[in-house]
Write an enzyme that holds these catalytic residues in place. Structure first.
Site, PDB file in Angstrom:
ATOM      1  N   ASN A  11       0.851  -1.185   0.000  1.00  0.00           N
ATOM      2  CA  ASN A  11       0.000   0.000   0.000  1.00  0.00           C
ATOM      3  C   ASN A  11       0.894   1.244   0.000  1.00  0.00           C
ATOM      4  O   ASN A  11       1.677   1.461   0.930  1.00  0.00           O
ATOM      5  CB  ASN A  11      -0.898  -0.029   1.248  1.00  0.00           C
ATOM      6  N   HIS A  14       1.059   6.254   1.713  1.00  0.00           N
ATOM      7  CA  HIS A  14       1.824   7.235   2.495  1.00  0.00           C
ATOM      8  C   HIS A  14       3.016   7.825   1.747  1.00  0.00           C
ATOM      9  O   HIS A  14       3.637   8.776   2.232  1.00  0.00           O
ATOM     10  CB  HIS A  14       2.200   6.656   3.861  1.00  0.00           C
ATOM     11  N   HIS A  47      -5.509   3.531  -1.742  1.00  0.00           N
ATOM     12  CA  HIS A  47      -6.859   3.887  -1.275  1.00  0.00           C
ATOM     13  C   HIS A  47      -7.167   5.309  -1.737  1.00  0.00           C
ATOM     14  O   HIS A  47      -6.567   6.269  -1.258  1.00  0.00           O
ATOM     15  CB  HIS A  47      -6.883   3.788   0.259  1.00  0.00           C
ATOM     16  N   ARG A  49      -9.307   8.064  -1.276  1.00  0.00           N
ATOM     17  CA  ARG A  49     -10.311   8.503  -0.305  1.00  0.00           C
ATOM     18  C   ARG A  49     -11.141   9.650  -0.865  1.00  0.00           C
ATOM     19  O   ARG A  49     -10.670  10.408  -1.702  1.00  0.00           O
ATOM     20  CB  ARG A  49      -9.620   8.974   0.983  1.00  0.00           C
ATOM     21  N   ARG A  53      -6.867  12.667   0.705  1.00  0.00           N
ATOM     22  CA  ARG A  53      -5.812  13.119   1.630  1.00  0.00           C
ATOM     23  C   ARG A  53      -4.443  12.567   1.260  1.00  0.00           C
ATOM     24  O   ARG A  53      -3.432  13.100   1.675  1.00  0.00           O
ATOM     25  CB  ARG A  53      -6.159  12.745   3.070  1.00  0.00           C
ATOM     26  N   GLU A  74      -8.479   0.407  -3.323  1.00  0.00           N
ATOM     27  CA  GLU A  74      -9.353   0.429  -2.137  1.00  0.00           C
ATOM     28  C   GLU A  74     -10.265   1.634  -2.244  1.00  0.00           C
ATOM     29  O   GLU A  74      -9.798   2.738  -2.563  1.00  0.00           O
ATOM     30  CB  GLU A  74      -8.513   0.580  -0.864  1.00  0.00           C
ATOM     31  N   THR A 105      -8.681   3.212   8.079  1.00  0.00           N
ATOM     32  CA  THR A 105      -9.931   2.460   8.013  1.00  0.00           C
ATOM     33  C   THR A 105     -10.187   1.706   9.316  1.00  0.00           C
ATOM     34  O   THR A 105      -9.465   0.775   9.667  1.00  0.00           O
ATOM     35  CB  THR A 105      -9.870   1.458   6.832  1.00  0.00           C
ATOM     36  N   GLU A 155     -11.092  -9.636   2.436  1.00  0.00           N
ATOM     37  CA  GLU A 155      -9.846  -9.257   3.110  1.00  0.00           C
ATOM     38  C   GLU A 155     -10.176  -9.136   4.588  1.00  0.00           C
ATOM     39  O   GLU A 155     -11.027  -8.337   4.989  1.00  0.00           O
ATOM     40  CB  GLU A 155      -9.295  -7.934   2.564  1.00  0.00           C
ATOM     41  N   HIS A 197      -3.967  -4.747   7.488  1.00  0.00           N
ATOM     42  CA  HIS A 197      -4.158  -3.581   8.343  1.00  0.00           C
ATOM     43  C   HIS A 197      -3.323  -3.693   9.612  1.00  0.00           C
ATOM     44  O   HIS A 197      -3.501  -4.612  10.405  1.00  0.00           O
ATOM     45  CB  HIS A 197      -5.627  -3.322   8.728  1.00  0.00           C
TER      46      HIS A 197
HETATM   47  N1  PXP Z   1      -6.028  -3.277   3.737  1.00  0.00           N
HETATM   48  C1  PXP Z   1      -7.005  -2.346   3.766  1.00  0.00           C
HETATM   49  C2  PXP Z   1      -8.354  -2.713   3.264  1.00  0.00           C
HETATM   50  C3  PXP Z   1      -6.749  -1.028   4.208  1.00  0.00           C
HETATM   51  O1  PXP Z   1      -7.750  -0.112   4.241  1.00  0.00           O
HETATM   52  C4  PXP Z   1      -5.446  -0.691   4.607  1.00  0.00           C
HETATM   53  C5  PXP Z   1      -5.136   0.720   5.029  1.00  0.00           C
HETATM   54  O2  PXP Z   1      -5.324   1.572   3.947  1.00  0.00           O
HETATM   55  C6  PXP Z   1      -4.466  -1.698   4.553  1.00  0.00           C
HETATM   56  C7  PXP Z   1      -4.786  -2.973   4.133  1.00  0.00           C
HETATM   57  C8  PXP Z   1      -3.048  -1.422   4.952  1.00  0.00           C
HETATM   58  O3  PXP Z   1      -2.996  -1.092   6.287  1.00  0.00           O
HETATM   59  P1  PXP Z   1      -1.616  -0.565   6.918  1.00  0.00           P
HETATM   60  O4  PXP Z   1      -1.296   0.722   6.216  1.00  0.00           O
HETATM   61  O5  PXP Z   1      -1.931  -0.394   8.354  1.00  0.00           O
HETATM   62  O6  PXP Z   1      -0.595  -1.621   6.646  1.00  0.00           O
END
Ligand code: PXP
Length: 247
Positions: A11, A14, A47, A49, A53, A74, A105, A155, A197
């Site tokens: 992901n 960031h 993601h 949003r 952001r 996402e 999330t 997921e 997550h």
């Molecule tokens: N899976 C989903 C569905 C998420 O919403 C997120 C956060 O955007 C992640 C995985 C990844 O989470 P993390 O950034 O805490 O590893």
């Protein structure tokens, strides 16, 4: 059951968070996606949003056009996001609950409560051969509901486990058992199982041992580790931890 390697979806939200903090054009999520590939990552998760952001529309279209790795988009269950998904055609969409005021999330999608609206929401997406994943809590009712509306993937939300693990609260052991039971059940009824997550290099091993899980989506910890070891190093380290736990 045969143990296959787990795919790692990175992901990259960031990367965009840092870029947006200064309104510059760098660091570039597309450049990050190339490094994810070189480092052995298996997919890109982003993601989009409602408040944009971090990842913005242009990032998503760039990721799709350059087709560096399979794209898992996402998104919230809104008409705006449905239109974007139908336009961009990512490899998969992962539907998540989204609240404007949350930092990340929180909690899974309540599929049981929205069976008919979710079924019609995903219908045109499935018609475009986009795989549909639902981000849910590890409950059999939610899994049954996901199956009944025609989702391809669930997921499992690992946030609760990760919170307990980080606080060194031994209740995390029970939560792992719940996640494992849910993964086995979902697999048995024909769903592909992903998880994510809050996972870190320390906690990822517990989840990687669950052999029904085919993909992990990890962002925050990888991007954080990359500050100290570079993105390539952070991905290679995460992949290694996953591998060590699974085999
Ligand atoms: N899976 C989903 C569905 C998420 O919403 C997120 C956060 O955007 C992640 C995985 C990844 O989470 P993390 O950034 O805490 O590893």
């Amino acid at each position: 059951m045969r143990l296959d390697e787990i795919r790692l979806g990175v992901n990259i939200d960031h990367i965009a968070t840092v870029r947006n903090a200064r309104g510059t054009s760098y660091p570039d999520p597309l450049m990050a996606a190339k490094i994810v590939k070189e480092a052995g990552g298996d997919g890109i998760t982003a993601h989009l949003r409602e408040d944009r952001r971090h990842i913005v529309d242009q990032d998503i279209s760039g990721l799709k056009q350059q087709n560096i790795l399979p794209l898992n988009l996402e998104m919230a269950v809104t008409n705006e996001m449905q239109k974007i998904a139908l336009d961009i055609v990512p490899n998969a969409v992962c539907l998540v609950p989204e609240k404007r005021e949350e930092r990340t999330t929180e909690g899974g999608l309540d599929v049981c409560k929205k069976i008919s609206s979710l079924r019609s929401f995903i219908e045109p997406i499935k018609q475009k051969d986009i795989r549909v994943s639902l981000f849910i809590e590890p409950s059999e009712q939610q899994i049954d509901a996901a199956k009944s509306i025609g989702a391809d993937i669930i997921e499992l939300h690992t946030g609760y486990f990760c919170d307990l693990y980080e606080k060194n609260d031994k209740n995390y052991i029970e939560v792992i058992k719940t996640l494992e039971k849910a993964a086995k059940y979902a697999f048995k009824i024909g769903l592909e199982v992903h998880a994510g997550h809050g996972l870190t290099t320390e906690s990822v091993g517990y989840i990687s041992k669950i052999c029904e899980i085919k993909e992990l989506n990890i962002g925050h910890a990888i991007i954080s580790d990359s500050i100290f070891m570079g993105l390539r190093g952070a991905i290679e380290t995460m992949k290694q931890k996953i591998k060590e736990a699974r085999f």
